[in-house]
Design a protein around this motif. Sequence first.
Motif, PDB file in Angstrom:
ATOM      1  N   CYS A 364       0.834  -1.211   0.000  1.00  0.00           N
ATOM      2  CA  CYS A 364       0.000   0.000   0.000  1.00  0.00           C
ATOM      3  C   CYS A 364       0.862   1.252   0.000  1.00  0.00           C
ATOM      4  CB  CYS A 364      -0.907  -0.027   1.236  1.00  0.00           C
ATOM      5  SG  CYS A 364      -1.855   1.485   1.501  1.00  0.00           S
ATOM      6  N   ARG A 365       0.617   2.150  -0.953  1.00  0.00           N
ATOM      7  CA  ARG A 365       1.412   3.382  -1.054  1.00  0.00           C
ATOM      8  C   ARG A 365       1.064   4.365   0.059  1.00  0.00           C
ATOM      9  NH1 ARG A 365       5.481   2.947  -1.856  1.00  0.00           N
ATOM     10  NH2 ARG A 365       5.016   0.795  -1.342  1.00  0.00           N
ATOM     11  N   PHE A 366      -0.155   4.342   0.547  1.00  0.00           N
ATOM     12  CA  PHE A 366      -0.537   5.274   1.615  1.00  0.00           C
ATOM     13  C   PHE A 366       0.050   4.822   2.949  1.00  0.00           C
ATOM     14  CE2 PHE A 366      -3.259   7.092   4.896  1.00  0.00           C
ATOM     15  CZ  PHE A 366      -3.370   8.412   4.466  1.00  0.00           C
ATOM     16  N   ARG A 367       0.107   3.536   3.161  1.00  0.00           N
ATOM     17  CA  ARG A 367       0.625   3.008   4.419  1.00  0.00           C
ATOM     18  C   ARG A 367       2.143   3.127   4.498  1.00  0.00           C
ATOM     19  NH1 ARG A 367      -2.282  -2.213   5.452  1.00  0.00           N
ATOM     20  NH2 ARG A 367      -1.030  -2.951   3.705  1.00  0.00           N
ATOM     21  N   ALA A 368       2.809   3.180   3.340  1.00  0.00           N
ATOM     22  CA  ALA A 368       4.259   3.347   3.323  1.00  0.00           C
ATOM     23  C   ALA A 368       4.626   4.721   3.891  1.00  0.00           C
ATOM     24  CB  ALA A 368       4.778   3.204   1.894  1.00  0.00           C
ATOM     25  N   PRO A 369       5.789   4.844   4.527  1.00  0.00           N
ATOM     26  CA  PRO A 369       6.197   6.128   5.111  1.00  0.00           C
ATOM     27  C   PRO A 369       6.219   7.277   4.123  1.00  0.00           C
ATOM     28  CG  PRO A 369       7.612   4.356   5.896  1.00  0.00           C
ATOM     29  CD  PRO A 369       6.751   3.766   4.814  1.00  0.00           C
ATOM     30  N   HIS A 370       6.541   6.997   2.875  1.00  0.00           N
ATOM     31  CA  HIS A 370       6.447   8.001   1.811  1.00  0.00           C
ATOM     32  C   HIS A 370       6.190   7.253   0.505  1.00  0.00           C
ATOM     33  CE1 HIS A 370      10.514   7.158   0.239  1.00  0.00           C
ATOM     34  NE2 HIS A 370      10.915   7.142   1.500  1.00  0.00           N
ATOM     35  N   PRO A 371       5.807   7.937  -0.579  1.00  0.00           N
ATOM     36  CA  PRO A 371       5.309   7.252  -1.777  1.00  0.00           C
ATOM     37  C   PRO A 371       6.202   6.179  -2.380  1.00  0.00           C
ATOM     38  CG  PRO A 371       4.816   9.593  -1.894  1.00  0.00           C
ATOM     39  CD  PRO A 371       5.678   9.405  -0.689  1.00  0.00           C
ATOM     40  N   LEU A 372       7.518   6.247  -2.165  1.00  0.00           N
ATOM     41  CA  LEU A 372       8.412   5.264  -2.787  1.00  0.00           C
ATOM     42  C   LEU A 372       8.986   4.270  -1.790  1.00  0.00           C
ATOM     43  CD1 LEU A 372      10.365   7.534  -5.315  1.00  0.00           C
ATOM     44  CD2 LEU A 372       8.286   6.205  -5.698  1.00  0.00           C
ATOM     45  N   ALA A 373       8.556   4.377  -0.541  1.00  0.00           N
ATOM     46  CA  ALA A 373       9.086   3.490   0.501  1.00  0.00           C
ATOM     47  C   ALA A 373       8.352   2.145   0.513  1.00  0.00           C
ATOM     48  CB  ALA A 373       8.961   4.162   1.865  1.00  0.00           C
TER      49      ALA A 373
END
Length: 386
Positions: A364-373
């Motif tokens: 999930c991109r929202f759950r990641a600390p930032h968009p590429l993490a």
Amino acid sequence: MDKSDWASSYLRLHSKAALKILEKPFIYHTGRDELYEIDDRAKDFLTLCNGTSRGEELTSDSDFVEYCLDEELLELLPSPGFIDAPVNQAINPSLRYLELQLLHRCNLKCLHCYLCPPHFNDMALADALKITREFSEMGGLRLMISGGEPLLYKDLRMFISQTAGLGLRRVLFSNGTLINSNNINWLNVDEIQFSLDGWNIGHDMIRGKVTFDRTMKGIQTATEAGIPVSFATMIHSGNLDEFELMRNYIEKIDAVEWGIDLPVMSGSLTNHEDLIVPYDKAVPLMAYSYGGGYHGSSDGYACGRHLITVIPSGHAVKCGFYMDKIVGDARLGLKNAWLKLEHIPVSRLECKSCSVVEECSGGCRFRAPHPLAPDPVMCVLYGKSE
């Protein structure tokens, strides 16, 4: 089936089948949510199956026709009966899943709701219908009728009635507490997805007292009416010991899907951090889930490759967590909004060299600390956490 059974009959697409030109040509069965890849020859043949020609006039391929009849992709008519069979043409990437949030109002105040505080402007019926029809024309597959609680939308009955026959699988997202014998007869959608966040104690803990009993009555009403049901569950501190009870029930009623996830720290949850479960305890419970879902990645891209959400204002966003990042106004054209949506290649992710990145696609991109993490939940799930 003998060839004589269909050769002299008139062929047309089954009422639950639709031709979809996505990245490749497919025929889609809305009742089973199943895609069948076909070649151009089959596409051309199926396009002609509109109820005005006999089978023998269209093809001599008995095996293919009989397969389509067995799979309910075609049906027979004893006499001519024209049915329009449009070919829904997608763009690349194809928009397959639309979450249409008709409203943000709800009859419950769940402790983990990401929409809190809710907005109180409902989507106009004309806009909802226009967006849905364009979605169908773009090759759409699943329409998620969402909210808030859709049963509070004053035009829901009209919306359901006027979106029939569009070649879409209409899935109603509901907490189930308002579904009853008075409305089930016109809730003729293809599936109802119920929120079930525990077994009695766990469910009521975050959704309010006696909501479990009311939800169970709604589920019973739907199943008795023959409507397929599915479930969505959020893992929280109050339901960790209730998954076996939920599984026994969900399997018993033969639900088509069970999606399980961890709530994201947003909305009401920011005031109830005690509900959060450490990843190492929560992630193993995701193994109870089954079914396809719709957030998936594909073709080397991160999550949401074929998904868009339209919020009650008519604005389009990547998904419901990105309501502050509008990509366009779907009322002015869903296609235009879709073309503005950024799709993140897996090759841009920080975890691009991970041995399982092609399988998890970064999560999930929202759950990641930032968009590429990396998504920490997926890292735990695949045993890649430090």
